[in-house]
Write a protein that holds these residues in place. Structure first.
Motif, PDB file in Angstrom:
ATOM      1  N   PRO A 151       0.933  -1.495  -0.173  1.00 22.50           N
ATOM      2  CA  PRO A 151       0.000  -0.116  -0.073  1.00 22.50           C
ATOM      3  C   PRO A 151       0.706   1.149  -0.121  1.00 22.50           C
ATOM      4  O   PRO A 151       1.933   1.276   0.708  1.00 22.50           O
ATOM      5  N   TYR A 152       0.323   2.359  -0.623  1.00 26.35           N
ATOM      6  CA  TYR A 152       1.119   3.531  -0.669  1.00 26.35           C
ATOM      7  C   TYR A 152       0.474   4.345   0.344  1.00 26.35           C
ATOM      8  O   TYR A 152      -0.731   4.391   0.560  1.00 26.35           O
ATOM      9  N   VAL A 153       1.459   5.009   1.015  1.00 25.96           N
ATOM     10  CA  VAL A 153       0.900   6.084   2.103  1.00 25.96           C
ATOM     11  C   VAL A 153       0.847   7.419   1.504  1.00 25.96           C
ATOM     12  O   VAL A 153       1.810   7.787   0.985  1.00 25.96           O
ATOM     13  N   PRO A 154      -0.339   7.712   1.511  1.00 26.00           N
ATOM     14  CA  PRO A 154      -0.470   9.360   0.965  1.00 26.00           C
ATOM     15  C   PRO A 154       0.226  10.249   1.633  1.00 26.00           C
ATOM     16  O   PRO A 154       0.355  10.206   3.008  1.00 26.00           O
ATOM     17  N   GLY A 155       0.614  11.089   0.941  1.00 19.49           N
ATOM     18  CA  GLY A 155       1.337  12.301   1.462  1.00 19.49           C
ATOM     19  C   GLY A 155       2.877  12.143   1.936  1.00 19.49           C
ATOM     20  O   GLY A 155       3.706  12.913   2.375  1.00 19.49           O
ATOM     21  N   VAL A 215     -15.040   8.079 -15.493  1.00 21.63           N
ATOM     22  CA  VAL A 215     -15.561   6.590 -15.086  1.00 21.63           C
ATOM     23  C   VAL A 215     -14.528   5.752 -14.568  1.00 21.63           C
ATOM     24  O   VAL A 215     -14.782   5.142 -13.554  1.00 21.63           O
ATOM     25  N   ALA A 216     -13.453   5.715 -15.213  1.00 24.45           N
ATOM     26  CA  ALA A 216     -12.416   4.914 -14.844  1.00 24.45           C
ATOM     27  C   ALA A 216     -11.923   5.175 -13.410  1.00 24.45           C
ATOM     28  O   ALA A 216     -11.660   4.376 -12.470  1.00 24.45           O
ATOM     29  N   GLU A 217     -11.867   6.617 -13.200  1.00 26.06           N
ATOM     30  CA  GLU A 217     -11.446   6.844 -11.591  1.00 26.06           C
ATOM     31  C   GLU A 217     -12.657   6.539 -10.769  1.00 26.06           C
ATOM     32  O   GLU A 217     -12.264   5.694  -9.599  1.00 26.06           O
ATOM     33  N   GLU A 218     -13.889   6.574 -10.940  1.00 26.78           N
ATOM     34  CA  GLU A 218     -14.942   6.128 -10.160  1.00 26.78           C
ATOM     35  C   GLU A 218     -15.104   4.723  -9.799  1.00 26.78           C
ATOM     36  O   GLU A 218     -15.551   4.143  -8.793  1.00 26.78           O
ATOM     37  N   ALA A 219     -14.496   3.815 -10.943  1.00 32.95           N
ATOM     38  CA  ALA A 219     -14.496   2.410 -10.651  1.00 32.95           C
ATOM     39  C   ALA A 219     -13.098   2.004  -9.832  1.00 32.95           C
ATOM     40  O   ALA A 219     -13.247   0.819  -9.545  1.00 32.95           O
ATOM     41  N   SER A 221     -11.021   1.181  -6.401  1.00 31.13           N
ATOM     42  CA  SER A 221     -11.520   1.050  -5.095  1.00 31.13           C
ATOM     43  C   SER A 221     -10.855   2.259  -4.165  1.00 31.13           C
ATOM     44  O   SER A 221     -11.294   2.040  -3.058  1.00 31.13           O
ATOM     45  N   TYR A 222     -10.271   3.243  -4.333  1.00 28.70           N
ATOM     46  CA  TYR A 222     -10.037   4.359  -3.723  1.00 28.70           C
ATOM     47  C   TYR A 222     -10.057   5.517  -4.504  1.00 28.70           C
ATOM     48  O   TYR A 222     -10.191   5.363  -5.677  1.00 28.70           O
ATOM     49  N   ASN A 223      -9.977   6.934  -3.701  1.00 29.76           N
ATOM     50  CA  ASN A 223     -10.123   8.044  -4.451  1.00 29.76           C
ATOM     51  C   ASN A 223      -8.739   8.550  -4.846  1.00 29.76           C
ATOM     52  O   ASN A 223      -7.857   8.801  -4.011  1.00 29.76           O
ATOM     53  N   PRO A 224      -8.227   8.591  -6.244  1.00 29.89           N
ATOM     54  CA  PRO A 224      -6.842   8.862  -6.562  1.00 29.89           C
ATOM     55  C   PRO A 224      -6.438  10.230  -6.109  1.00 29.89           C
ATOM     56  O   PRO A 224      -5.262  10.253  -5.875  1.00 29.89           O
ATOM     57  N   ALA A 225      -7.241  10.898  -5.991  1.00 29.49           N
ATOM     58  CA  ALA A 225      -6.987  12.370  -5.504  1.00 29.49           C
ATOM     59  C   ALA A 225      -6.347  12.188  -4.165  1.00 29.49           C
ATOM     60  O   ALA A 225      -5.522  13.124  -3.858  1.00 29.49           O
ATOM     61  N   LYS A 230      -3.850  11.017 -10.526  1.00 31.73           N
ATOM     62  CA  LYS A 230      -5.178  11.237 -11.604  1.00 31.73           C
ATOM     63  C   LYS A 230      -5.171  10.200 -12.635  1.00 31.73           C
ATOM     64  O   LYS A 230      -4.233   9.779 -13.278  1.00 31.73           O
ATOM     65  N   ALA A 231      -6.409   9.815 -12.805  1.00 29.93           N
ATOM     66  CA  ALA A 231      -6.323   8.591 -13.839  1.00 29.93           C
ATOM     67  C   ALA A 231      -6.548   9.219 -15.194  1.00 29.93           C
ATOM     68  O   ALA A 231      -7.040  10.376 -15.674  1.00 29.93           O
ATOM     69  N   VAL A 232      -5.609   8.795 -16.339  1.00 31.49           N
ATOM     70  CA  VAL A 232      -5.574   9.097 -17.722  1.00 31.49           C
ATOM     71  C   VAL A 232      -5.674   7.912 -18.501  1.00 31.49           C
ATOM     72  O   VAL A 232      -5.575   6.778 -17.983  1.00 31.49           O
ATOM     73  N   PHE A 233      -5.567   8.052 -19.875  1.00 30.25           N
ATOM     74  CA  PHE A 233      -5.469   7.011 -20.755  1.00 30.25           C
ATOM     75  C   PHE A 233      -4.357   7.182 -21.315  1.00 30.25           C
ATOM     76  O   PHE A 233      -3.855   8.031 -21.837  1.00 30.25           O
TER      77      PHE A 233
END
Length: 265
Positions: A151-155, A215-219, A221-225, A230-233
């Motif tokens: 797991p990545y520790v935010p911050g 939609v990819a971000e909403e799918a 299991s966590y909030n990328p922000a 940030k989700a990109v293609f």
């Protein structure tokens, strides 16, 4: 123009190039050839034919014509990134592990017919979402799953000493340039630099499939922000990825390029 296929009529959109239509027809004929030497049973429903068989009291149903719909950008009951397969009358959520180039769904259905068309098959080749068709002995014989990602520790701050563009600028630029292809260099969480050509927004690709990074971000299991992501293609790999918005050394978007002294060409 209606096309007659072994699994029902097909009406490809005029915008689809003939080369792709021909490839789909070849795949459907391949399915027909495989059917004659396997244990699949044709099931007629309306104007279409599905293929069904029961393995260890679990019923699998394949829909070759639905696969053709997806391949040709037509309306289907199944999502563009899923194979049209039911397990006990519910979507089995089987997806291809290959995305570039994305195989034809009709070809993948033919492969599934081959894989599961006989009494003896390789359990390790069965998609994870179909593991309920395996016996307890077969499941025990499966190779262990890959280890879970740490797991990545935010911050957690970067320790590389690199200079990064302000995160607020990166977020602002992506908001101001929706549906724009851009190039970016950012530091990954392991400290290495990643170059990417990416896109954010909603658009249809050359096959008519919709791409939607929101939609990819909403799918997820966590909030990328929450993790400065940030989700990109990823345009080169044709897959959704995340960029580290707090560790960008260069971004070229719109008609402007921004970089820090840590940008590595």
């Amino acid at each position: 123009m209606n096309h007659k296929t072994p699994f029902g009529p097909l009406h490809p959109p005029e915008k689809i190039e003939q080369k792709r239509v021909d490839a789909v027809h070849r795949a459907l004929r391949w399915c027909e050839t495989i059917l004659s030497s396997t244990l699949w049973t044709p099931i007629i429903v309306g104007n279409s034919i599905s293929l069904q068989r029961t393995i260890n009291e679990q019923t699998i149903e394949l829909f070759p014509l639905e696969a053709a719909y997806v391949d040709l950008g037509m309306k289907s009951r199944f999502a563009a990134d899923h194979l049209p397969i039911h397990l006990n009358n519910s979507n089995a959520c089987v997806r291809s592990t290959h995305s570039r180039p994305r195989p034809l769904h009709t070809d993948m259905i033919a492969s599934m017919m081959l894989l599961l068309g006989r009494n003896e098959f390789n359990p390790a080749a069965v998609p994870r979402t179909l593991h309920s068709i395996l016996t307890a002995e077969q499941r025990t014989s499966l190779p262990p799953p890959p280890p879970a990602r740490q797991p990545y520790v935010p911050g957690r701050p970067s320790t590389s000493g690199r200079e990064f563009l302000p995160e607020s600028r990166i977020l602002g630029l992506t908001r101001q340039n929706p549906n724009t292809i851009f190039t970016i260099q950012f530091e990954k969480r392991d400290g290495t630099l990643r170059n990417m050509t990416a896109r954010i927004g909603v658009w249809n690709d050359v096959n008519g499939d919709e791409n939607n990074t929101r939609v990819a971000e909403e799918a997820m299991s966590y909030n990328p922000a929450d993790y400065n992501l940030k989700a990109v293609f990823d345009m080169e790999n044709s897959q959704y990825r995340t960029i580290a918005t707090d560790r960008v050394t260069m971004i070229a978007i719109g008609e402007s390029t921004y970089r820090t002294t840590s940008y590595n060409e």
